[in-house]
Design an enzyme around this catalytic site. Structure first.
Site, short mmCIF file in Angstrom:
data_model
loop_
_atom_site.label_atom_id
_atom_site.label_comp_id
_atom_site.label_asym_id
_atom_site.label_seq_id
_atom_site.Cartn_x
_atom_site.Cartn_y
_atom_site.Cartn_z
N GLU A 396 0.79 -1.22 0.00
CA GLU A 396 0.00 0.00 0.00
C GLU A 396 0.83 1.27 0.00
O GLU A 396 0.49 2.25 0.69
CB GLU A 396 -0.93 0.00 1.22
CG GLU A 396 -0.24 0.08 2.60
CD GLU A 396 0.07 -1.28 3.21
OE1 GLU A 396 0.08 -2.27 2.45
OE2 GLU A 396 0.30 -1.35 4.42
N ASN A 397 1.91 1.34 -0.75
CA ASN A 397 2.71 2.56 -0.77
C ASN A 397 1.85 3.74 -1.20
O ASN A 397 1.16 3.68 -2.21
CB ASN A 397 3.89 2.39 -1.73
CG ASN A 397 4.76 1.22 -1.33
OD1 ASN A 397 5.19 1.09 -0.19
ND2 ASN A 397 5.03 0.33 -2.27
N GLU A 421 -5.82 -2.34 -0.79
CA GLU A 421 -4.78 -1.30 -0.76
C GLU A 421 -5.41 0.10 -0.79
O GLU A 421 -4.88 1.02 -0.18
CB GLU A 421 -3.82 -1.49 -1.93
CG GLU A 421 -3.21 -2.88 -2.06
CD GLU A 421 -2.67 -3.44 -0.75
OE1 GLU A 421 -2.08 -2.68 0.04
OE2 GLU A 421 -2.86 -4.64 -0.52
#
Length: 784
Positions: A396-397, A421
């Site tokens: 989940e950047n 995400e």
């Protein structure tokens, strides 16, 4: 995130000795401190981190990254003697320096060669006026001469870190001479717009900490005062490590260009850059990245620009994030817009598939999430599909979700993974667990939000089906680990030396989800709980929290529940939810999914009831009309019942094997595991064919584990020796470990670039590499 299954970790590992600065006298009153993080060696509680700058040069031919880190800090206590950062043996520190940070100074830039640094240096200033008494905020480097250049001139110490008593060259000493021909080029140099004082070289040392990291102790000037802004500059190089994965062109789909990506969760980014590697600390960041021509660079940032003439990318993250969410990917990537604020990136040959799967969908999911939990605060939501070597399913950047490209063929899994995400944009990224011992605060809440979003977009029946599939996996893992295993707690005690990634399991996701669902049911209406979560996000966004913050906010938001003492309800006490081992104290009502789950239960009974009526079983359902989650739920239950009677497995193969061949990999791998666990030799050639065409950890490890648990280890060895060159070295090493169990060591195989501390895989996005017989990725694979 998403991840493969961790072996039950031993919780008694010992931490190695670490060096930290001496305790500074307390400043009255002491500032509030987050809970201590035993996974971090850093002295983060003594400092306020305001911003970090990264200057990075990608060197694919050397499989290396050269970096310069500029930390902007304030001490919280008088005269701290040292700053301690988390690092890793794969990261080599070359120099450290101190500089006072002038108010309002623009972020520094970087020079990637001595020539660039020389060109950026200003003309020598006029002679300084006679010295006057220094003001109270004068830089502690009293011996520093007036600054005559805008770049750091501390010499590069190529021989490695200084011993504890050593110091770098004295201030004002000219830069070291250029490296001899063939030597490794130096890391980037920082360029400052307002140099009030020359950077002062500092002594430093690197000490062991744990198996997954080291500590970097940097001596600080003696007169440093509280709340006085200053900068620490660290130049370093780093090669293959837990966070940085270099891929040769043949490990990509296009086979044309090298590829690199980072994976920071949980504690891997200490091998990417020195940092406070704890989720309790957040800051904004900027980065300047130089890459070879033709390589596209992306980072988890809200702003980005590319200066084509210099071949340099610039990134800026305007919101504070923890270190593990700083992410980079570079390779042969191209893009297409799939919505008003979303773009998909992939290798050129994959881009059309990615567009067809996601065009218009991400905006639909974002809009649904915003209607539930408030505005999406990160600006853009882009997705990059990574080669099969990506060690997890998804990460989940912020602004740039990483997803393994292998999942593209499994539509329903792709939907769930991306929506999970998306949910992390609120739960995990905006509000983060302050300690790895409470990862459920991110994963449990994100799983709950994911299911609220799927209910809004795909209906309650689909959500209940997916939930039933995951809860089946949870109970499967419970049987494997035992109900009294401490990792089944929501508040897991992280012992010193234990890698936090080893604690990622289905309890983090599904038991955490069940607790959040229980809280929502106390409200009587999930929409009331949605309102609470919106208020919770608004109150705590860009901070890190503990469970008590969530629960106190919940009871304050619903005072009538507080009056009823719901937190102490017999058998369902909040404290028991958090600290009891075993399954969830309560599970959700999934009756709204019965139209999808009941046919699965019926078909399973037909195939497992004696005597077998194979004609009735085969004619009762057309699997090609089922949803993917129905088929995998049916196959998982057959797997749980394996080994099956030979007549049953023979008839199953006759009825379904050809149909399953044309279905997605999530379905095929489960059928092939049934083949292996039942030693059904007529279909073994399909196992070989599947493994010959898979480079992904999520689709290779489960089969190799099953092959080696049974009687087919020689078959597994044969396939491995034929396919090993198409596997990433880290995956190759993991499979070797599986194959070596109970055997003499395998013959030496070229494992160049295999790291000694590979990143833990994560439940669909985070977990330990360790293997454990019957515990396969199938048993714990979830969406991160």
């Amino acid at each position: 995130m998403a991840a493969p299954a961790p072996r039950p970790p031993g919780l008694c590992c010992c931490r190695k000795g670490s060096a930290a600065g001496p305790e500074a006298p307390p400043a009255p009153p002491p500032p509030p401190e987050p809970p201590p993080d035993v996974a971090s060696a850093s002295s983060s509680q003594l400092f306020s981190l305001r911003h970090l700058h990264l200057g990075l040069e990608l060197r694919p031919e050397a499989r290396a990254l050269a970096g310069c880190l500029v930390l902007e800090l304030c001490a919280l206590r008088p005269q701290p003697r040292a700053l301690v950062l988390d690092v890793h043996p794969a990261l080599r520190v070359l120099s450290a320096a101190y500089r006072r940070a002038p108010a309002g100074e623009a972020p520094c830039s970087f020079a990637f060669s001595p020539a660039e640094a020389a060109a950026a240096a200003p003309a020598p200033p006029p002679p300084p006026p006679p010295p006057s008494p220094p003001p109270p905020c004068a830089p502690p480097c009293a011996a520093s001469p007036p600054c005559t250049a805008t770049f750091l001139s501390a010499p590069c110490i190529a021989a490695g870190p200084l011993p504890p008593s050593a110091a770098a060259a004295p201030p004002g000493e000219p830069p070291a001479s250029p490296p001899p021909a063939g030597a490794e080029p130096p890391p980037p140099l920082p360029l400052f717009a307002q140099p009030p004082c020359a950077a002062c070289p500092l002594g430093f040392r690197v000490d062991p900490f744990t198996d997954y990291g080291s500590s970097l102790t940097v001596s600080l000037p003696a007169a440093l005062q509280p709340h006085q802004p200053f900068q620490i500059i660290v130049r370093y190089t780093t090669a293959d490590g837990p966070a940085i994965w270099w891929l040769d062109p043949e490990l990509t789909y296009g086979n044309a260009k090298p590829f690199v990506f980072t994976q920071g969760h949980s504690v891997c980014n200490r091998s990417f850059f020195p940092c406070f590697d704890t989720p309790a600390v957040k800051c904004t960041y900027s980065a300047t990245v130089k890459a070879p021509a033709g390589i596209q660079v992306l980072m988890s940032a809200t702003q980005s620009t590319y200066m084509e003439e210099e071949g340099v990318y610039q990134f800026y993250m305007e919101y504070p994030v923890p270190a593990y969410l700083v992410a980079l990917v570079a390779g042969d990537l191209t893009h297409a817009d799939i919505g008003p604020r979303s773009r998909v990136w992939a290798e050129p040959c994959l881009l059309p598939t990615a567009i067809s799967k996601l065009s218009g969908m991400v905006e639909r999911w974002l809009t649904a999430a915003e209607s539930l939990y408030g505005p999406y605060i990160w600006g853009r939501y882009d997705i990059v599909f990574l080669p099969p070597s990506f060690p997890i399913v998804a990460m989940e950047n912020p602004c740039l979700t990483f997803i393994i490209s292998s999942i593209l063929e499994s539509d329903e899994f792709l939907i769930i993974d991306v929506i999970h995400e998306v949910a992390h944009s609120w739960f995990g990224n905006a509000v983060t667990n302050a300690t790895w011992e409470e990862m459920w605060l991110s994963e449990g809440l994100a799983t709950y939000a994911q299911r609220r979003i799927t209910t809004e977009t795909y209906g309650a029946a689909f959500t209940c089906l997916e939930t039933a599939f995951r809860l089946d996996a949870l109970h499967r893992q419970m049987k494997l680990l035992g109900e009294d295993n401490p990792v089944s707690k929501l508040q897991v005690k992280l012992e010193p030396g234990v890698n936090p990634s080893n604690l990622m399991n289905l309890f983090t996701y599904e038991k955490g989800y069940c607790f959040v669902y229980y809280l929502s049911q106390l409200c009587g209406d999930p929409r009331h709980f949605d309102s609470f979560l919106r208020a919770y996000i608004e109150k705590y966004k860009f901070t890190s929290v503990v469970a008590q913050d969530l629960l106190d906010s919940f009871l304050n938001f619903f005072p009538e529940l507080k009056e009823q003492c719901v937190e102490s309800k017999a058998g369902l006490e909040f404290e028991r939810w958090l600290n009891a081992t075993g399954p969830p104290l309560a599970e959700p009502d999934l009756s709204q999914g019965s139209s999808l789950t009941r046919p699965v239960e019926t078909l399973f009974k037909l195939w497992t009831t004696e005597p077998l009526d194979s004609v009735a079983a085969a004619s009762s359902v057309d699997l090609t009309k089922w949803r993917t989650f129905q088929t995998v739920l049916f196959l998982d239950r057959l797997l749980d019942g394996s080994p099956l009677p030979h007549e049953v497995i023979k008839k199953l193969s006759e009825c379904y094997s050809s149909q399953l061949d044309s279905m997605n990999a999530e379905i095929r791998i489960r059928w092939l595991q049934i083949v292996v666990r039942n030693d059904y030799y007529p279909d073994l050639y399909k196992v070989r064919r599947f493994l010959e065409n898979q480079m992904s950890r999520m689709y290779t490890i489960p089969l190799y584990e099953d092959l080696c648990t049974g009687t087919l280890k020689s078959f597994a060895l044969e396939i491995f020796y034929q396919t090993q060159n198409q596997l990433h070295p880290n995956l190759r090493k993991t499979i070797q470990q599986i194959l070596s169990q109970g055997l003499n060591p395998l013959p030496a195989i070229d494992t160049t670039a295999v790291t000694t501390d590979t990143p833990a895989m994560v439940l669909e996005d985070k977990v330990s590499e360790a293997t454990n017989g019957a515990i396969s990725l199938r048993d714990v694979n979830v969406s991160a």
